[in-house]
Write a protein that holds these residues in place. Structure first.
Motif, mmCIF file in Angstrom:
data_model
loop_
_atom_site.group_PDB
_atom_site.id
_atom_site.type_symbol
_atom_site.label_atom_id
_atom_site.label_comp_id
_atom_site.label_asym_id
_atom_site.label_seq_id
_atom_site.Cartn_x
_atom_site.Cartn_y
_atom_site.Cartn_z
ATOM 1 N N THR A 75 5.517 -7.919 9.271
ATOM 2 C CA THR A 75 4.361 -7.071 8.982
ATOM 3 C C THR A 75 3.101 -7.891 8.705
ATOM 4 O O THR A 75 3.172 -9.020 8.213
ATOM 5 C CB THR A 75 4.617 -6.168 7.756
ATOM 6 O OG1 THR A 75 4.822 -6.986 6.610
ATOM 7 C CG2 THR A 75 5.827 -5.291 7.978
ATOM 8 N N LEU A 228 9.767 -16.530 5.025
ATOM 9 C CA LEU A 228 10.525 -15.697 4.084
ATOM 10 C C LEU A 228 11.866 -15.269 4.674
ATOM 11 O O LEU A 228 12.795 -14.968 3.942
ATOM 12 C CB LEU A 228 9.708 -14.468 3.672
ATOM 13 C CG LEU A 228 8.399 -14.760 2.934
ATOM 14 C CD1 LEU A 228 7.775 -13.479 2.437
ATOM 15 C CD2 LEU A 228 8.604 -15.723 1.772
ATOM 16 N N LYS A 232 17.943 -15.878 6.572
ATOM 17 C CA LYS A 232 18.590 -14.923 7.478
ATOM 18 C C LYS A 232 18.606 -15.450 8.913
ATOM 19 O O LYS A 232 19.566 -15.256 9.649
ATOM 20 C CB LYS A 232 17.843 -13.589 7.442
ATOM 21 C CG LYS A 232 17.943 -12.874 6.111
ATOM 22 C CD LYS A 232 17.061 -11.634 6.091
ATOM 23 C CE LYS A 232 16.922 -11.109 4.673
ATOM 24 N NZ LYS A 232 15.889 -10.063 4.589
ATOM 25 N N THR A 400 10.903 -17.879 -6.067
ATOM 26 C CA THR A 400 11.838 -16.741 -6.052
ATOM 27 C C THR A 400 13.261 -17.130 -6.423
ATOM 28 O O THR A 400 14.077 -16.252 -6.710
ATOM 29 C CB THR A 400 11.904 -16.118 -4.639
ATOM 30 O OG1 THR A 400 12.430 -17.104 -3.729
ATOM 31 C CG2 THR A 400 10.534 -15.683 -4.170
ATOM 32 N N THR B 29 15.184 -5.861 8.857
ATOM 33 C CA THR B 29 15.467 -6.304 7.496
ATOM 34 C C THR B 29 14.241 -5.978 6.647
ATOM 35 O O THR B 29 13.129 -5.972 7.162
ATOM 36 C CB THR B 29 15.782 -7.825 7.511
ATOM 37 O OG1 THR B 29 16.169 -8.231 6.214
ATOM 38 C CG2 THR B 29 14.565 -8.653 7.945
ATOM 39 N N PRO B 30 14.442 -5.637 5.367
ATOM 40 C CA PRO B 30 13.260 -5.341 4.547
ATOM 41 C C PRO B 30 12.338 -6.561 4.482
ATOM 42 O O PRO B 30 12.814 -7.686 4.311
ATOM 43 C CB PRO B 30 13.860 -5.054 3.158
ATOM 44 C CG PRO B 30 15.290 -4.710 3.412
ATOM 45 C CD PRO B 30 15.699 -5.499 4.622
ATOM 46 N N SER B 31 11.042 -6.330 4.645
ATOM 47 C CA SER B 31 10.087 -7.435 4.558
ATOM 48 C C SER B 31 10.045 -7.971 3.125
ATOM 49 O O SER B 31 10.228 -7.210 2.180
ATOM 50 C CB SER B 31 8.675 -6.959 4.918
ATOM 51 O OG SER B 31 8.660 -6.359 6.173
ATOM 52 N N PHE B 32 9.781 -9.247 2.985
ATOM 53 C CA PHE B 32 9.551 -9.866 1.668
ATOM 54 C C PHE B 32 10.735 -9.637 0.729
ATOM 55 O O PHE B 32 10.550 -9.464 -0.465
ATOM 56 C CB PHE B 32 8.264 -9.316 1.032
ATOM 57 C CG PHE B 32 7.135 -9.203 2.020
ATOM 58 C CD1 PHE B 32 6.576 -10.364 2.558
ATOM 59 C CD2 PHE B 32 6.670 -7.976 2.456
ATOM 60 C CE1 PHE B 32 5.556 -10.283 3.500
ATOM 61 C CE2 PHE B 32 5.658 -7.890 3.392
ATOM 62 C CZ PHE B 32 5.100 -9.033 3.905
ATOM 63 N N GLU B 33 11.937 -9.621 1.284
ATOM 64 C CA GLU B 33 13.100 -9.283 0.463
ATOM 65 C C GLU B 33 13.300 -10.283 -0.665
ATOM 66 O O GLU B 33 13.677 -9.894 -1.769
ATOM 67 C CB GLU B 33 14.357 -9.195 1.325
ATOM 68 C CG GLU B 33 15.435 -8.349 0.675
ATOM 69 C CD GLU B 33 16.596 -8.078 1.604
ATOM 70 O OE1 GLU B 33 16.863 -8.904 2.502
ATOM 71 O OE2 GLU B 33 17.259 -7.029 1.429
ATOM 72 N N ILE B 34 13.010 -11.582 -0.416
ATOM 73 C CA ILE B 34 13.238 -12.542 -1.496
ATOM 74 C C ILE B 34 12.216 -12.363 -2.618
ATOM 75 O O ILE B 34 12.385 -12.894 -3.707
ATOM 76 C CB ILE B 34 13.286 -14.019 -1.006
ATOM 77 C CG1 ILE B 34 11.945 -14.481 -0.442
ATOM 78 C CG2 ILE B 34 14.384 -14.229 0.029
ATOM 79 C CD1 ILE B 34 11.924 -15.977 -0.104
ATOM 80 N N TYR B 35 11.160 -11.597 -2.353
ATOM 81 C CA TYR B 35 10.205 -11.240 -3.418
ATOM 82 C C TYR B 35 10.492 -9.841 -3.961
ATOM 83 O O TYR B 35 9.644 -9.248 -4.618
ATOM 84 C CB TYR B 35 8.764 -11.299 -2.894
ATOM 85 C CG TYR B 35 8.202 -12.702 -2.895
ATOM 86 C CD1 TYR B 35 7.406 -13.154 -3.944
ATOM 87 C CD2 TYR B 35 8.499 -13.580 -1.868
ATOM 88 C CE1 TYR B 35 6.901 -14.438 -3.958
ATOM 89 C CE2 TYR B 35 8.006 -14.878 -1.870
ATOM 90 C CZ TYR B 35 7.204 -15.301 -2.924
ATOM 91 O OH TYR B 35 6.703 -16.572 -2.943
ATOM 92 N N GLY B 37 11.017 -7.199 -2.043
ATOM 93 C CA GLY B 37 10.725 -6.187 -1.021
ATOM 94 C C GLY B 37 9.552 -5.299 -1.396
ATOM 95 O O GLY B 37 9.128 -5.222 -2.545
ATOM 96 N N VAL B 38 9.012 -4.621 -0.387
ATOM 97 C CA VAL B 38 7.928 -3.659 -0.583
ATOM 98 C C VAL B 38 8.339 -2.406 0.190
ATOM 99 O O VAL B 38 8.715 -2.503 1.358
ATOM 100 C CB VAL B 38 6.593 -4.189 -0.011
ATOM 101 C CG1 VAL B 38 5.492 -3.149 -0.191
ATOM 102 C CG2 VAL B 38 6.210 -5.495 -0.666
ATOM 103 N N TYR B 42 9.141 -3.299 6.981
ATOM 104 C CA TYR B 42 10.336 -3.911 7.565
ATOM 105 C C TYR B 42 9.945 -4.922 8.617
ATOM 106 O O TYR B 42 8.945 -4.750 9.314
ATOM 107 C CB TYR B 42 11.228 -2.836 8.209
ATOM 108 C CG TYR B 42 11.867 -1.932 7.174
ATOM 109 C CD1 TYR B 42 13.096 -2.267 6.609
ATOM 110 C CD2 TYR B 42 11.222 -0.788 6.747
ATOM 111 C CE1 TYR B 42 13.672 -1.469 5.642
ATOM 112 C CE2 TYR B 42 11.789 0.021 5.764
ATOM 113 C CZ TYR B 42 13.013 -0.327 5.212
ATOM 114 O OH TYR B 42 13.578 0.456 4.248
#
Lengths: 663, 663
Positions: A75, A228, A232, A400, B29-35, B37-38, B42
């Motif tokens: 994004t 990020l 994965k 993180t 995959t969810p964006s910014f997951e290691i932070y 997520g928001v 995605y």
């Protein structure tokens, strides 16, 4: 920037003429023009859009498919925390000055550059040398700009200015401020010296979600989204190293005063590769041998710091061997960038690789080479190829706690002899209570040398350790709470943070530079006005084939329809021009759009099914049956044959060209 | 939403199982997951990215190339004025409620829907009917959600709730507020009734340029950029009507509480067509006859307003004839959308077209049909096909003065007899001074009937005209300043504002629904765990061919390398799996990625050059020489042949499949 830009055929290139064609034919156009336009925002019309899609498609084949890179689509919206960690919130900024009189906001480096260049031009004029003005956005021309006044300068001053200009990208804000004062640089619009430069963050800010307390930005690069996802992607790649991810998408920079057309915009398409590599072993690349003999034109850091711009042409293998280019992986990508540029039709004589100077590099980079293309606006950075080392993965992991690392089984277990500290939690905890964690961290942060010393002290009593913020900054620990011993440790696994080599492409800048490199004007024998031609290679040309019936006679319709359908099935884009204009006029209109091939359907087609195929650049034609012509078109478009090959294979046709020239 | 979702083979579809595969294989995959997520953001990993690129490529061929549409690439950043004029600043909003106790922000319609559905489920349970819960984002599940409690409702109440749910998209904020009060709907998290709904604008706001006084938004649709370029596109199209523009790009909506995975996101890829058509003559379409016999499943407005959801299957020709669908152009695009969905592999039994209800339509639309796909989250709007009439071009033309119109030479000149007003500027100006413009406008705004009356009055003296804001609101004008006469006027040119039919595709929703429609699980004979398969058609499958050497024996390497290279040249994406896993395991891993074809290289390949080709869905194999297999692959990927065709042409191979099944 000493020479001036030329067309593909070496004619002087008049940017205004080219831009007027590009806008008239809707390659691009200012966005929101009926609302007065917004600086730095442009829309692509049909030919620009298609040219862009073809460049991107070639990029995808040349890089992603050729090397099995892992493409991702991440994004543009990015939360504040991510860009705070990456350093962009604090450091992704330009220096701007304000004119105290009229409120003009100026980008400091561009301001200094413009005034000094104007003075040098004035000096040349005073010395009787012809001066070529650099083109700017015609809209902005209405504003009073730094005008060339014929004032002769001292030779020493000229040299000083030239050295400043060669180093212009190396100055920070305070230094730019000093230059403004030292040379008394004034805003030509007001005659007033602007304020000291202040930092302006270039990211567009917004707020995510309904509660307005979750700030975010539009990404200034696609790279962070790739970093990020590192863990994965590594897993997806079955833990194999090295590997690369790639992302093609829009990025955003809130430029202070965009003006140079497509070359400095606020929303732009990027194509970025993040190549993850083991930092140990010299960053070798298994395919480097394939490119090592390719010659590149390099402008290195030392040359620029000496205030010079001389380049050297050198084999990339040699450049890596002498460490002019740091390592094989960086060198490999420089060569691959060169080959990509050649493939899409960039003029190799207008391409160089320039190394960044220390102060010029982005905050994350340890080395960086730009691929620059020469245009009417001088040398333009079109691709940056940076070694970001382990910077990004490290800062995100630290922030993180995510393990952005590679774990590899060691072929030989690593045996380490070292001083180790054991903590007796039951005694240690009650001893320091709420400070226990802090003291433990301080203990574990000690070096091997310190530990050896501490071990000795511990034998004879308590040790004394500096721990900021606990008690008076010193704590005492005894044998009952810790032990320090020299022991062996065996490591079967190696863990490391990969380094990143990042080739980062600005597609819009490449597209614009390519249009300049492919442009030329064709004079007609009858003395007509020169006609513009855009000689894109067939692979990237917006439309591949123009279909021209001799006239609007209904007889030609069935053949036309069938041909369109066959070309569509073959995946070749075509366009029919059945207007009443002469064939010559119709071809010439499509020369401006860069259409490389033309098919004429005439009375002979109706009789025997043969058609003629015309080459845009030479205007020569061949004639054959439909199958052969379609085969020829396919091989020209996929790049497997040249027009010379086709001319050698198929019968030449001279009939119509007489007609074309005569009109 | 009465039935529940199934796999391609009719098995009950467990969304959690599918999502776990899609995330594990990095489709998304969810964006910014290691932070952390928001919500609503995605990233697509390599297979999702490739699937998306193939869907977009098919879309481009199916719509843009097939109908010579004019593709543009416009900016997402949009200045405030444009979206103020288009109505988005005032009207592009959802209704949100706030829980006064814990501050939860709820989207009002979703809140009402969720609670009523929960009550209906509770009723069913009390009546002993098995209840299927709709899946939600597993993350959100941790929050206390509307739980099914087994409480029986009155039959009348059940019917009322069902009718409310069928009409849910038709309610505005005040009505939703009344429903919340009427049914005493409480936030399950707190047991408290939320506040009255307030309007929340869904656009992300930012500021363009360094001075922070130039507000802008991220576009909520690509349409506006196309409308603003209308005049240039019309000229590019040599003033020919009708024509269509198209744009593929990211749009942004700041959803209040996104949760349904890829189905409700804040940044998404859209593909939009703006088809400009003459509003006179019934909006005919020259190619409508090509699709008129295609049967579509329609759910019309009246049925929904009656609180029902019954659909009818009807030929689009019939639907247009009976005006169920308003006109041919709208009908043509509904049919083309249907054909596109079929082409990429959507299950036609899970597709319907639903007409919008009056209150549900966007502020610019006069009619709208959604193409909805059935998934585990119910019927999902994936394409909107709206008739925006002349709304957008008119408002932008009024605001900017730009002539966003078509001018056509009339075949027969139009003769108009009418009352015309002539103004004697020399007298008129001094008479009204600074108000002259206002008075003139008021005069010219008069109707024909008024003018006839005024002409009579003028014969006998001054006329009296209402002009708000001038003097006491009435002005007197005499014969010396104006004349009013009944005269003939001849118009040779017709000028009109085109209407717009807009098919607008949400690529992410289509992609997700397609993944559900293509998913099924394969049981193994040995009683192993069921294995997931994604049966994408070869055209859109992320990777087309899996290359599997029988073992890691070096003998297989040259054949493998040559095949990879040949497939790459043919434009067919392939992937090698030379891991040590069994062939069966390797195929099964790629079933999850949706790879339709597999090639095995074995000892026979080394001897005689033949290779086997395996079909993912049937697991049957054929064996032939490399040339024939590559031809077969090309025809399967371009859609010109099916696997049944290939099986009929090439010798069947049974050898390895035994091995595959046995492991």
């Amino acid at each position: 920037m000493t020479s001036s830009a030329t067309t593909l055929k070496g004619q002087p290139l008049d940017k205004a003429v080219l831009e007027s064609i590009l806008k008239r034919r809707l390659f691009y156009t200012p966005s929101f023009e009926i609302y007065g336009g917004v600086g730095g925002l442009y829309d692509y019309g049909p030919p620009g859009c298609s040219l862009q899609a073809n460049i991107v498609d070639t990029w995808r084949k040349h890089f992603i498919l050729e090397e099995d890179m892992l493409e991702v689509d991440t994004t543009a919206l990015t939360p504040h925390d991510v860009l705070k960690t990456s350093g962009h919130v604090d450091k992704f900024a330009d220096w701007m000055c304000k004119d105290p009189k009229n409120g003009d906001i100026l980008r400091a480096d561009h301001f200094v550059e413009a005034i000094l260049e104007a003075r040098l031009n004035g000096d040349k004029e005073a010395r009787g040398v012809k001066v070529e003005e650099k083109e700017e956005d015609p809209k902005k021309k209405k504003k009073k700009k730094a005008k060339t006044e014929a004032v002769k300068l001292d030779d020493a001053v000229v040299q000083e200015y030239e050295e400043v200009l060669a180093r212009i990208d190396n100055y920070g804000g305070p230094e730019l401020g000093e230059l403004i004062k030292k040379y008394d640089l004034k805003n030509p619009a007001t005659g007033v010296r602007p304020s000291d430069p202040v930092s302006f963050n270039l990211m567009f800010q917004t707020s995510i979600g309904p509660s307005s307390n979750y700030p975010g930005y539009l990404r200034p690069e696609t790279a962070q989204g790739q970093f990020l996802n590192f863990a994965k992607l590594l897993e997806f790649n079955q833990s194999q190293m090295p590997f690369a991810s790639a992302c093609i998408g829009k990025s955003y920079r809130n430029e202070i005063s965009p003006r140079a057309g497509l070359l400095r915009v606020r929303e732009f398409l990027m194509a970025e590769i993040e190549h993850f590599v083991d930092p140990e072993g010299g960053k070798k690349h298994t395919r480097f041998h394939e490119v090592e003999d390719l010659e590149l034109v390099l402008l290195d850091r030392d040359t620029q710091l000496a205030g010079k711009t001389e380049t050297k042409k050198i084999k990339i293998g040699e450049a890596v061997k002498t460490r002019l280019v740091d390592n094989e992986t960086l060198g490999y990508f420089l060569a691959r960038i060169h080959l990509f540029m050649r493939r899409i039709g960039v003029d190799e004589s207008k391409m160089r690789f320039r190394q960044h100077m220390a102060n010029e590099m982005a905050h994350y980079a340890t080395d960086c080479w730009d691929c620059e293309l020469f245009t009417t606006s001088g040398w333009i950075e079109c691709v940056g190829c940076a070694d970001r080392s382990a910077y990004d993965l490290t800062v995100h992991a630290n922030k993180t706690g995510a393990p952005l690392v590679v774990r590899e089984r060691r072929e030989e277990p690593l045996v380490i002899e070292e001083w180790q500290i054991d903590i007796e939690k039951k005694k240690f905890g009650p001893l320091f209570k709420k400070d226990a964690k802090t003291v433990e961290s301080a203990l574990l942060a000690t070096s091997q040398e310190q530990r050896e010393q501490l071990a000795k002290e511990l034998e004879t009593g308590n040790i004394s350790l500096d721990v900021a913020g606990v008690g008076d900054g010193k704590v005492q620990i005894g044998k009952d709470a810790i032990a320090i011993e020299f022991r062996k440790r065996v490591e079967n696994t190696r863990e490391y943070t990969p380094n990143v080599i990042e080739p980062s492409f600005g597609i819009g800048r490449i597209l614009y530079s390519l249009m300049e490199h492919c442009f030329w004007t064709r004079g007609t024998e009858g003395g007509d006005e020169a006609r513009g031609v855009l000689s894109f290679p067939p692979t990237v040309a917006p439309t591949k084939v123009l279909l021209v019936p001799l006239s609007s006679n209904d007889k030609f319709r069935p053949a036309l329809k069938k041909l369109s359908q066959r070309l569509r099935t073959a995946g070749v884009s075509s366009r029919v021009d059945d207007s009443s204009a002469s064939i010559g006029k119709r071809y010439s209109r499509n020369d401006e759009l860069g259409t490389p091939l033309g098919i004429t359907i005439d009375f002979q087609t109706v009789q025997d099914g043969t058609i003629t195929l015309r080459d845009r650049d030479s205007t020569t034609q061949v004639r054959a049956d439909e199958d052969k012509i379609i085969e020829a078109i396919k091989s020209l478009v996929d790049g497997s044959k040249t027009w010379a090959d086709i001319e050698a294979e198929l019968p030449k046709f001279e009939g119509q060209e007489v007609e074309v020239v005569s009109r």
